[in-house]
Design a protein around this motif. Structure first.
Motif, PDB file in Angstrom:
ATOM      1  N   THR A 243      -2.247   7.725 -11.684  1.00 29.45           N
ATOM      2  CA  THR A 243      -2.156   6.286 -11.465  1.00 29.45           C
ATOM      3  C   THR A 243      -2.996   5.907 -10.254  1.00 29.45           C
ATOM      4  OG1 THR A 243       0.081   6.200 -12.361  1.00 29.45           O
ATOM      5  CG2 THR A 243      -0.602   4.354 -10.974  1.00 29.45           C
ATOM      6  N   PRO A 244      -3.964   4.995 -10.397  1.00 24.82           N
ATOM      7  CA  PRO A 244      -4.803   4.630  -9.247  1.00 24.82           C
ATOM      8  C   PRO A 244      -4.006   3.859  -8.211  1.00 24.82           C
ATOM      9  CG  PRO A 244      -5.252   3.173 -11.093  1.00 24.82           C
ATOM     10  CD  PRO A 244      -4.342   4.247 -11.617  1.00 24.82           C
ATOM     11  N   VAL A 245      -4.421   3.982  -6.957  1.00 22.82           N
ATOM     12  CA  VAL A 245      -3.828   3.212  -5.872  1.00 22.82           C
ATOM     13  C   VAL A 245      -4.514   1.861  -5.825  1.00 22.82           C
ATOM     14  CG1 VAL A 245      -3.348   3.151  -3.402  1.00 22.82           C
ATOM     15  CG2 VAL A 245      -3.399   5.336  -4.607  1.00 22.82           C
ATOM     16  N   ARG A 246      -3.743   0.787  -5.921  1.00 22.50           N
ATOM     17  CA  ARG A 246      -4.306  -0.554  -6.050  1.00 22.50           C
ATOM     18  C   ARG A 246      -3.975  -1.394  -4.804  1.00 22.50           C
ATOM     19  NH1 ARG A 246      -1.137  -2.707 -10.954  1.00 22.50           N
ATOM     20  NH2 ARG A 246       0.498  -2.027  -9.518  1.00 22.50           N
ATOM     21  N   PRO A 247      -4.927  -1.544  -3.891  1.00 21.59           N
ATOM     22  CA  PRO A 247      -4.673  -2.395  -2.721  1.00 21.59           C
ATOM     23  C   PRO A 247      -4.722  -3.870  -3.091  1.00 21.59           C
ATOM     24  CG  PRO A 247      -6.944  -1.656  -2.718  1.00 21.59           C
ATOM     25  CD  PRO A 247      -6.273  -0.958  -3.884  1.00 21.59           C
ATOM     26  N   LEU A 248      -4.132  -4.701  -2.252  1.00 23.15           N
ATOM     27  CA  LEU A 248      -4.296  -6.134  -2.414  1.00 23.15           C
ATOM     28  C   LEU A 248      -5.724  -6.526  -2.047  1.00 23.15           C
ATOM     29  CD1 LEU A 248      -0.921  -7.420  -0.914  1.00 23.15           C
ATOM     30  CD2 LEU A 248      -1.495  -7.014  -3.317  1.00 23.15           C
ATOM     31  N   GLY A 249      -6.146  -7.713  -2.499  1.00 25.33           N
ATOM     32  CA  GLY A 249      -7.550  -8.095  -2.418  1.00 25.33           C
ATOM     33  C   GLY A 249      -8.090  -8.259  -1.019  1.00 25.33           C
TER      34      GLY A 249
ATOM     35  N   ASP B 285      -5.971  -2.406  17.867  1.00 23.08           N
ATOM     36  CA  ASP B 285      -5.899  -0.970  17.588  1.00 23.08           C
ATOM     37  C   ASP B 285      -4.937  -0.684  16.440  1.00 23.08           C
ATOM     38  OD1 ASP B 285      -7.688  -0.467  19.617  1.00 23.08           O
ATOM     39  OD2 ASP B 285      -6.148   0.076  21.089  1.00 23.08           O
ATOM     40  N   ALA B 286      -3.832  -1.423  16.389  1.00 21.47           N
ATOM     41  CA  ALA B 286      -2.857  -1.223  15.307  1.00 21.47           C
ATOM     42  C   ALA B 286      -3.467  -1.593  13.955  1.00 21.47           C
ATOM     43  CB  ALA B 286      -1.602  -2.054  15.573  1.00 21.47           C
ATOM     44  N   PHE B 287      -4.221  -2.685  13.912  1.00 18.41           N
ATOM     45  CA  PHE B 287      -4.884  -3.055  12.654  1.00 18.41           C
ATOM     46  C   PHE B 287      -5.873  -1.976  12.225  1.00 18.41           C
ATOM     47  CE2 PHE B 287      -3.506  -7.489  13.433  1.00 18.41           C
ATOM     48  CZ  PHE B 287      -3.082  -7.808  12.143  1.00 18.41           C
ATOM     49  N   ARG B 288      -6.639  -1.459  13.182  1.00 15.87           N
ATOM     50  CA  ARG B 288      -7.639  -0.438  12.845  1.00 15.87           C
ATOM     51  C   ARG B 288      -6.985   0.890  12.468  1.00 15.87           C
ATOM     52  NH1 ARG B 288     -10.432  -2.887  17.713  1.00 15.87           N
ATOM     53  NH2 ARG B 288     -11.969  -4.324  16.806  1.00 15.87           N
ATOM     54  N   LYS B 289      -5.765   1.103  12.932  1.00 13.83           N
ATOM     55  CA  LYS B 289      -5.009   2.285  12.525  1.00 13.83           C
ATOM     56  C   LYS B 289      -4.482   2.132  11.101  1.00 13.83           C
ATOM     57  CE  LYS B 289      -2.363   6.023  13.022  1.00 13.83           C
ATOM     58  NZ  LYS B 289      -2.899   7.402  13.115  1.00 13.83           N
ATOM     59  N   GLY B 290      -4.041   0.929  10.761  1.00 14.34           N
ATOM     60  CA  GLY B 290      -3.418   0.716   9.462  1.00 14.34           C
ATOM     61  C   GLY B 290      -4.371   0.370   8.339  1.00 14.34           C
TER      62      GLY B 290
ATOM     63  N   TRP C  40       0.826  -1.201   0.000  1.00 13.50           N
ATOM     64  CA  TRP C  40       0.000   0.000   0.000  1.00 13.50           C
ATOM     65  C   TRP C  40       0.866   1.258   0.000  1.00 13.50           C
ATOM     66  CZ3 TRP C  40      -4.694   1.467  -1.115  1.00 13.50           C
ATOM     67  CH2 TRP C  40      -5.230   2.635  -0.593  1.00 13.50           C
ATOM     68  N   ARG C  41       1.925   1.280   0.804  1.00 22.91           N
ATOM     69  CA  ARG C  41       2.826   2.440   0.812  1.00 22.91           C
ATOM     70  C   ARG C  41       3.452   2.639  -0.565  1.00 22.91           C
ATOM     71  NH1 ARG C  41       4.406   0.024   5.848  1.00 22.91           N
ATOM     72  NH2 ARG C  41       3.686   1.265   7.635  1.00 22.91           N
ATOM     73  N   ARG C  42       3.834   1.537  -1.181  1.00 19.02           N
ATOM     74  CA  ARG C  42       4.426   1.604  -2.524  1.00 19.02           C
ATOM     75  C   ARG C  42       3.429   2.186  -3.520  1.00 19.02           C
ATOM     76  NH1 ARG C  42       4.250  -1.947  -6.928  1.00 19.02           N
ATOM     77  NH2 ARG C  42       6.076  -1.869  -8.295  1.00 19.02           N
ATOM     78  N   GLU C  43       2.181   1.773  -3.456  1.00 20.76           N
ATOM     79  CA  GLU C  43       1.155   2.270  -4.360  1.00 20.76           C
ATOM     80  C   GLU C  43       0.863   3.744  -4.108  1.00 20.76           C
ATOM     81  OE1 GLU C  43      -0.866   0.619  -6.904  1.00 20.76           O
ATOM     82  OE2 GLU C  43       1.012  -0.506  -6.823  1.00 20.76           O
ATOM     83  N   LEU C  44       0.812   4.148  -2.839  1.00 18.79           N
ATOM     84  CA  LEU C  44       0.608   5.558  -2.532  1.00 18.79           C
ATOM     85  C   LEU C  44       1.732   6.420  -3.105  1.00 18.79           C
ATOM     86  CD1 LEU C  44      -0.605   5.455   1.196  1.00 18.79           C
ATOM     87  CD2 LEU C  44      -1.985   5.986  -0.825  1.00 18.79           C
ATOM     88  N   GLN C  45       2.956   5.917  -2.998  1.00 19.32           N
ATOM     89  CA  GLN C  45       4.103   6.665  -3.519  1.00 19.32           C
ATOM     90  C   GLN C  45       4.037   6.767  -5.040  1.00 19.32           C
ATOM     91  OE1 GLN C  45       7.915   4.894  -2.662  1.00 19.32           O
ATOM     92  NE2 GLN C  45       9.033   6.773  -3.115  1.00 19.32           N
TER      93      GLN C  45
ATOM     94  N   THR D 122       2.044   4.017  10.436  1.00 26.34           N
ATOM     95  CA  THR D 122       1.892   5.461  10.242  1.00 26.34           C
ATOM     96  C   THR D 122       1.708   5.694   8.749  1.00 26.34           C
ATOM     97  OG1 THR D 122       4.309   5.693  10.144  1.00 26.34           O
ATOM     98  CG2 THR D 122       3.241   6.091  12.264  1.00 26.34           C
ATOM     99  N   LEU D 123       0.490   5.992   8.345  1.00 28.36           N
ATOM    100  CA  LEU D 123       0.150   6.113   6.933  1.00 28.36           C
ATOM    101  C   LEU D 123      -0.593   7.420   6.695  1.00 28.36           C
ATOM    102  CD1 LEU D 123      -1.252   2.492   6.535  1.00 28.36           C
ATOM    103  CD2 LEU D 123       0.867   3.308   5.505  1.00 28.36           C
ATOM    104  N   SER D 124      -0.402   7.994   5.517  1.00 26.49           N
ATOM    105  CA  SER D 124      -1.164   9.185   5.153  1.00 26.49           C
ATOM    106  C   SER D 124      -2.619   8.827   4.892  1.00 26.49           C
ATOM    107  CB  SER D 124      -0.549   9.837   3.911  1.00 26.49           C
ATOM    108  OG  SER D 124      -0.554   8.928   2.807  1.00 26.49           O
ATOM    109  N   LYS D 125      -2.869   7.574   4.533  1.00 24.32           N
ATOM    110  CA  LYS D 125      -4.219   7.085   4.270  1.00 24.32           C
ATOM    111  C   LYS D 125      -4.248   5.606   4.621  1.00 24.32           C
ATOM    112  CE  LYS D 125      -7.608   6.604   0.526  1.00 24.32           C
ATOM    113  NZ  LYS D 125      -7.853   6.809  -0.919  1.00 24.32           N
ATOM    114  N   PRO D 126      -5.228   5.133   5.424  1.00 23.94           N
ATOM    115  CA  PRO D 126      -5.255   3.711   5.801  1.00 23.94           C
ATOM    116  C   PRO D 126      -5.360   2.804   4.589  1.00 23.94           C
ATOM    117  CG  PRO D 126      -6.748   4.986   7.183  1.00 23.94           C
ATOM    118  CD  PRO D 126      -6.295   5.902   6.087  1.00 23.94           C
TER     119      PRO D 126
END
Length: 269
Positions: free
Chosen positions: A169-175, A213-218, A152-157, A189-193
């Motif tokens: 370029t769209p951001v493509r999460p894994l399934g 909590d960490a999962f819900r943050k990320g 996800w960080r790679r796609e955001l970048q 620590t992400l700009s967008k979960p």
């Protein structure tokens, strides 16, 4: 890009119905790959075993699930567990030279391996990222979760860089991600979960509130399922696998015909 836009894009440029098998020269660890039983490789389920195991039983598990239009890829962790005489593997060092548990393990080697595997799968093998689904147990679940965030960080970048050149370029999460008692190893620590849907399956006392909590943050979409007992979900207990199968019913893709796409909306019948 929302799910409707993704499906419209697929309709104009669909991925191959039968995907190329992964190459041993590109996946630098032992693995077991099985194409879909029904001849349509719409989804890929990647399975990661826990500490001290191998890919072999998880390859059997993947085949036994018989998920529709789903190929399976079971990976073996890259490192041998020290102090043992049998073939047992770990995704990252868990014990120091005295045999004591490492409190803050470093999964970077496994994550670099996994990153290269995903690049191979989404490139030469033709898998769209949102059709790749991860399933990991314990240590394997932690690596799978961290790999989702790394992707996800790679796609955001990449998306940010493309906006600077007016080439959106769209951001493509894994399934999707299913982690069985495998916490995140870092606090995200992400700009967008991350938009990858997550199911956290846990046993009592195996994951702390801080882990959830960490999962819900990320991640923006997290389901929490707790069941009594320990270890992997037991095949003899329907109520243990049922929430996982229902989750897959919601996230796995379905190809009813050439060039047509939809997403299943419930558990497989």
């Amino acid at each position: 890009m929302d799910s409707r836009e993704i499906h419209l894009a697929e309709a104009s440029a669909p991925s191959p119905r039968v995907k190329a098998a992964p190459r041993t020269s590109a996946i630098r660890t032992q693995f077991s790959y099985s194409p879909s039983d029904d001849g349509t490789d719409e989804n890929l389920l990647i399975l990661l075993h826990g500490l001290g195991d191998t890919n072999v039983p998880f390859a059997r598990l993947g085949r036994s699930l018989k998920l529709p239009q789903t190929a399976t890829l079971a990976l073996r962790a890259p490192d041998i567990v020290p102090f043992l005489y049998e073939q047992a593997f770990q995704w990252y060092p868990s014990f120091d030279q005295l045999g004591d548990l490492i409190e803050r393990p470093d999964p970077s080697h496994a994550l670099n391996l996994f990153k290269n595997i995903l690049i191979h799968l989404t490139g030469e093998c033709g898998w769209p990222p949102h059709r790749i689904h991860l399933f990991g147990f314990a240590q394997g679940g932690s690596v799978a979760a961290e790999a989702c965030l790394q992707w996800w960080r790679r796609e955001l970048q990449l998306s940010s860089q493309s906006r600077m050149t007016d080439n959106k370029t769209p951001v493509r999460p894994l399934g999707s991600l299913v982690t069985i008692s495998g916490p995140l190893l870092s606090y995200p620590t992400l700009s967008k979960p991350c938009e990858t849907p997550v199911l956290v399956f846990r046993r009592p006392r195996e994951l702390r509130n801080a882990d959830l909590d960490a999962f819900r943050k990320g991640f923006s979409k997290v389901k929490d399922v707790e069941r009594a007992g320990e270890g992997m979900p037991r095949a003899t207990l329907k109520e243990e696998w049922q929430p996982i199968l229902e989750f897959w019913g919601e996230v796995l893709g379905w190809r009813p015909g050439d060039g047509l796409y939809e997403v299943t909306t419930g558990a497989s019948s």
